[in-house]
Design an enzyme around this catalytic site. Structure first.
Site, PDB file in Angstrom:
ATOM      1  N   TYR A 151       0.824  -1.218   0.000  1.00  0.00           N
ATOM      2  CA  TYR A 151       0.000   0.000   0.000  1.00  0.00           C
ATOM      3  C   TYR A 151       0.855   1.264   0.000  1.00  0.00           C
ATOM      4  CZ  TYR A 151      -3.770  -3.214   1.335  1.00  0.00           C
ATOM      5  OH  TYR A 151      -4.661  -4.253   1.369  1.00  0.00           O
ATOM      6  N   LYS A 200       3.983 -15.438   2.289  1.00  0.00           N
ATOM      7  CA  LYS A 200       3.898 -16.163   1.015  1.00  0.00           C
ATOM      8  C   LYS A 200       5.349 -16.403   0.585  1.00  0.00           C
ATOM      9  CE  LYS A 200       1.222 -17.774  -2.228  1.00  0.00           C
ATOM     10  NZ  LYS A 200       0.446 -18.988  -2.023  1.00  0.00           N
ATOM     11  N   ASP A 260     -10.265  -8.780   8.516  1.00  0.00           N
ATOM     12  CA  ASP A 260     -11.703  -8.718   8.261  1.00  0.00           C
ATOM     13  C   ASP A 260     -12.337 -10.101   8.372  1.00  0.00           C
ATOM     14  OD1 ASP A 260     -11.735  -6.015   7.932  1.00  0.00           O
ATOM     15  OD2 ASP A 260     -12.861  -6.059   6.047  1.00  0.00           O
TER      16      ASP A 260
END
Ligand code: NAD
Length: 366
Positions: A151, A200, A260
């Protein structure tokens, strides 16, 4: 007042919507905890978001930032209004309530976000997972890196050989990973002493650096057991066997998505506290939910996520572990007999109460 009483300066941001109601109850409980456990809290009330726009024309002032920096910790309700009807959303994006929240997080150097997911035994019915899974217990925290990664990397869209190509850069430095890894190990030491790094690493260089740094930091925490999990597997395990998690550490985007998912597994948004931590012991504590303008001013809001956020503040920023545990126990006790409307049940033995009464009950039970 005895002169040697432990005294803490706490910034309080009531905010907008249900913010002032839930903060009032959290302060009621904090005052009771201070009285019982022999410390003193000096509150400084601060404006942020819509309330700051109404008063000063901007969602965050330099003065608010300076005052917050003078505090040992900040407790916040929630900010923002109804995006359709509130005049705040006719302002340009940089002047809207949420811009104030992003700016204060940056100004206070809050780089680690903690979201706590706990399923109380008496609320197993609210869990959307199978009862057999819920009964194994759910009690974990996700530490999400907040100021780096995809981001915050370079974003660009260009034309290459006649077609559009978009690029977003994902980069992390050793020190960005190390400082949140230390927070994660500290957190695990205070809880179940189990840390899972979610990454990952089979594909991403940045993930491989996360593993390397975490393995290095782990040497200072022999009491904490560490395991590593790919993010695709982690998203499955959160609904297949959430009881296996204690502390999950992960980078910004993976944490955005997983937190979330995690907020759904306990089924009750009104019970989820969160914290954003800076270097040292400073942190900003707030419920995970928003300002719920649809129920503001009706005494319908559940104040427990804010009360539990106050308990987190006592634990992580003020070092008042005993008081933090006592608040958490009081919340659990009260939930056995009373609920706010968001957790309503058909059980006639459970009393339905409003926001104010719920705060009073927790304070009285302490
Ligand atoms: P929300 O979390 O405010 O509300 C979603 C639903 O949950 C609503 O039906 C609401 O009534 C209910 N709810 C939320 N908290 C509750 C509580 N404590 N007790 C009982 N019911 C509760 O999300 P939203 O409607 O998408 O957003 C409303 C405003 O809040 C927006 O302006 C948004 O930007 C803002 N917001 C702020 C924060 C923050 O301050 N950190 C976080 C999320 C959203």
């Amino acid at each position: 007042m005895c002169a040697d009483k432990r005294t803490y300066r706490v910034g309080v941001i009531p905010g907008d919507g249900i913010g002032p109601e839930i903060i009032r109850e959290a302060v009621r409980v904090l005052d009771r905890a201070a009285e019982k456990f022999g410390f003193k809290l000096d509150y400084i009330y601060l404006y942020l978001g819509g309330s700051s726009i109404d008063r000063f024309g901007v969602p965050l002032t330099d003065e608010t930032v300076e005052q917050a920096k003078q505090c040992d910790a900040v407790l916040m309700g929630s900010i923002g209004g109804d995006p359709v009807t509130s005049p705040w959303y006719r302002l340009e994006p940089s002047l809207r309530p949420e811009a104030g929240l992003l700016s204060i997080r940056k100004a206070l150097g809050l780089f680690a976000n903690l979201r706590f997911s706990k399923l109380y035994d008496d609320l197993i019915d609210s869990c959307p997972l199978k009862e057999s899974i819920a009964r194994e217990g759910i009690d974990f925290v996700i530490l999400r890196e907040l100021t780096g990664g995809l981001y915050f990397g370079e974003h660009k869209t260009e034309t290459v050989d006649g077609e559009e190509v978009a690029t977003d850069v994902l980069s992390y430095s050793d020190h960005e990973i190390r400082r949140i890894a230390v927070k994660a190990f500290d957190t695990a030491s205070l809880r179940g002493r189990k840390l899972t790094l979610v990454d990952k690493a089979n594909v991403l260089d940045s993930s491989r650096l996360w593993r390397k740094v975490v393995q290095d930091v782990a040497k200072d925490y022999p009491e904490v057991s560490v395991d590593y999990m790919y993010v695709d597997n982690a998203s499955m395990q959160l609904v297949r066997k959430p009881s296996r998690f204690d502390v999950i550490l992960t980078e910004n985007m993976f944490g955005d998505i997983l937190s979330d998912e995690a907020s759904m597994v306990t089924g009750s948004i009104g019970l989820q506290p969160s914290a954003s931590l800076a270097e040292g012991s400073f942190g900003l504590y707030e419920p995970s939910h928003g300002s719920a303008p649809d129920i503001a001013g009706k005494d319908l809001a559940n104040p427990l996520a804010t009360i539990l956020s106050a308990a987190m503040m006592l634990r992580y920023s003020l070092g008042e572990e005993e008081a933090a545990c006592a608040i958490e126990q009081a919340v659990e006790t009260v939930l056995k007999r009373y609920r706010t409307q968001d957790l309503a049940t058909d059980d006639t033995e459970i009393g339905k109460v409003g926001c104010t009464r719920m705060g009073e009950l927790v304070a009285e039970t302490l």
